[in-house]
Design an enzyme around this catalytic site. Sequence first.
Site, PDB file in Angstrom:
ATOM      1  N   ALA A   1      35.012  65.485 149.652  1.00 13.62           N
ATOM      2  CA  ALA A   1      35.524  64.813 151.051  1.00 13.62           C
ATOM      3  C   ALA A   1      36.894  65.015 151.080  1.00 13.62           C
ATOM      4  CB  ALA A   1      35.986  63.494 149.831  1.00 13.62           C
ATOM      5  N   CYS A   2      36.975  66.425 152.052  1.00 17.00           N
ATOM      6  CA  CYS A   2      38.634  66.843 152.293  1.00 17.00           C
ATOM      7  C   CYS A   2      38.132  67.465 154.316  1.00 17.00           C
ATOM      8  CB  CYS A   2      38.550  68.237 152.391  1.00 17.00           C
ATOM      9  SG  CYS A   2      39.189  69.279 152.425  1.00 17.00           S
ATOM     10  N   GLY A   3      38.971  67.039 154.730  1.00 16.82           N
ATOM     11  CA  GLY A   3      38.814  67.774 156.116  1.00 16.82           C
ATOM     12  C   GLY A   3      38.644  68.682 156.655  1.00 16.82           C
TER      13      GLY A   3
END
Length: 159
Positions: free
Chosen positions: A35-37
């Site tokens: 769930a990271c950019g």
Amino acid sequence: MTAVTDISVRESSGTEGDLSAYAGQVLLIVNTASACGFTPQLGDLEALYRDYHPRGFSVLAFPCNQFGAQEPGSAEEIATFCEKNYGVTFPVFAKIEVNGANAAPIFAHLKKEAPGLLGSEAIKWNFTKFLVDRAGRVVERYAPTTSPKDIAKDIEKLL
């Protein structure tokens, strides 16, 4: 000097092992998060893996929840996410810590061998990458912002 392939790691199943199966390969070791950019880099990492694996290259992913709680899932959830969304076929190991007293031995070693900016050993965020040569030596550290595509030329040199 310790080779990366001699270091103990935890498989996604939870069992302890080492990286000896990867001895003699060029490795790109990455702390990942779902769930990271930077999560879309998983697709680019998979492309590198598919392109270079036949020549003795592997990507090794180590999920980490230390940065913004961006990897909260179980090992099964992480593996399913990576495969379903990015077609990941490279190894995804058990979730680990990369900083602090509980840092996994593999990342303690990587950070010591290839410190970051201004000599800092701390991992600053998800998707920090370490390139390892066929002898198990850490040769380069890349920031999370470095695209896996930009590492291809360095991989080529080691193959």
